[in-house]
Design an enzyme around this catalytic site. Sequence first.
Site, PDB file in Angstrom:
ATOM      1  CG  HIS A  12      18.282  -9.832   0.064  1.00  0.00           C
ATOM      2  ND1 HIS A  12      18.458  -8.686   0.815  1.00  0.00           N
ATOM      3  CD2 HIS A  12      17.403  -9.473  -0.912  1.00  0.00           C
ATOM      4  CE1 HIS A  12      17.723  -7.724   0.320  1.00  0.00           C
ATOM      5  NE2 HIS A  12      17.064  -8.174  -0.726  1.00  0.00           N
ATOM      6  CG  HIS A  59      12.341  -7.004   1.226  1.00  0.00           C
ATOM      7  ND1 HIS A  59      13.286  -7.674   1.970  1.00  0.00           N
ATOM      8  CD2 HIS A  59      12.991  -6.574   0.118  1.00  0.00           C
ATOM      9  CE1 HIS A  59      14.446  -7.654   1.339  1.00  0.00           C
ATOM     10  NE2 HIS A  59      14.306  -6.993   0.216  1.00  0.00           N
ATOM     11  CG  HIS A 194      17.858  -5.981  -7.578  1.00  0.00           C
ATOM     12  ND1 HIS A 194      18.843  -5.575  -6.711  1.00  0.00           N
ATOM     13  CD2 HIS A 194      16.817  -6.355  -6.777  1.00  0.00           C
ATOM     14  CE1 HIS A 194      18.420  -5.712  -5.454  1.00  0.00           C
ATOM     15  NE2 HIS A 194      17.193  -6.165  -5.465  1.00  0.00           N
ATOM     16  CD  GLU A 241      17.836  -5.029  -1.804  1.00  0.00           C
ATOM     17  OE1 GLU A 241      16.651  -5.247  -1.568  1.00  0.00           O
ATOM     18  OE2 GLU A 241      18.560  -5.859  -2.425  1.00  0.00           O
TER      19      GLU A 241
HETATM   20  C1  DHB Z   1      14.219  -9.952  -5.965  1.00  0.00           C
HETATM   21  C2  DHB Z   1      15.328  -9.288  -5.440  1.00  0.00           C
HETATM   22  C3  DHB Z   1      15.262  -8.708  -4.172  1.00  0.00           C
HETATM   23  O1  DHB Z   1      16.289  -8.021  -3.599  1.00  0.00           O
HETATM   24  C4  DHB Z   1      14.118  -8.829  -3.417  1.00  0.00           C
HETATM   25  O2  DHB Z   1      14.102  -8.307  -2.181  1.00  0.00           O
HETATM   26  C5  DHB Z   1      13.004  -9.484  -3.934  1.00  0.00           C
HETATM   27  C6  DHB Z   1      13.059 -10.045  -5.206  1.00  0.00           C
HETATM   28  C7  DHB Z   1      14.257 -10.591  -7.317  1.00  0.00           C
HETATM   29  O3  DHB Z   1      15.197 -10.396  -8.084  1.00  0.00           O
HETATM   30  O4  DHB Z   1      13.321 -11.343  -7.625  1.00  0.00           O
HETATM   31 FE    FE Z   2      15.624  -7.037  -1.643  1.00  0.00          FE
END
Ligand code: DHB
Ligand code: FE
Length: 282
Positions: A12, A59, A194, A241
């Site tokens: 997302h 978020h 991530h 996530e």
């Molecule tokens: C990014 C990834 C995410 O899951 C998020 O909620 C906000 C930013 C990113 O990679 O920039």
């Molecule tokens: Fe996220």
Amino acid sequence: MSEVIWGLATSHVPSIGAAMDREKTADPVWAPLFEGYRPAREWLAGHTPDVAILVYNDHANGVDLDVVPTFALGTAESYRVADEGFGRRPVPDVTGDPELSFHLLQSLMDEGFDLTVFQELDVDHGFTVPLSVWTPDPGEAWPCPVIPIMVNVIRYPQPTAARCYALGQALGRAIASYDGVRTVGILGTGGMSHQLAGARAGFINSSFDHMFLEQIARDPAKLAALTREQYIREAGSEGIELIMWLVMRGALNAQVRTVHTAYHVPASNTAAGLALFDNRPG
Ligand code: DHB
Ligand code: FE
């Protein structure tokens, strides 16, 4: 009796939505990601369900960080696109399905999942970007009503992967026992690996992601057995996530047909993954 016809898992990342909103999808940096989505989008365009359920995390845009529920469900007639600080995305607000929401709420409560209820909710990129991945050109409205299920993945301790998988299984039973609609699509969102801050900012773990993409189809119980600490260690602090993909997978049958998978590194700071499953028997 209603039937889950498909499950879609997708990252997302906010900039995926921004690339679409600003018509940059054909730019060299973005084209491979969107090319990877194409077969899934084509299949989905031919399989629009009566209603969709979207499992996501907020978020700190729709809900204050002081009151993050472990699991929550929306019961509203509609959900507004959140302003995350740079204006609302130019995409439609979301139409809900309160009647199905109440059925899910009661069924899940009866199975021991004491969900928080949102009668009002603004939905952020965790919700709208997956809708855009599914439907790039919604026009005035998304293809069907969508019900949000929210999972805490941002404040420790997050629910276990096993609990998420069990929630999905209970959700599958709740849908099966509803006679108000016929076909349902389920989205599990977020991931893949991530980490946005701290010493490991920029962390990507492709071997973990590929293992996850394979096992989510074949052996989700194996993924449900991993601890939250393993998710954070292997996939990054935001890679946890991925436990939301297990809610989606739990609502599907043991045997599913994989329609399409895609994996692209990086989209912003994230390993962007997609997996689409046909849940119809045979
Ligand atoms: C990014 C990834 C995410 O899951 C998020 O909620 C906000 C930013 C990113 O990679 O920039
Ligand atoms: Fe996220």
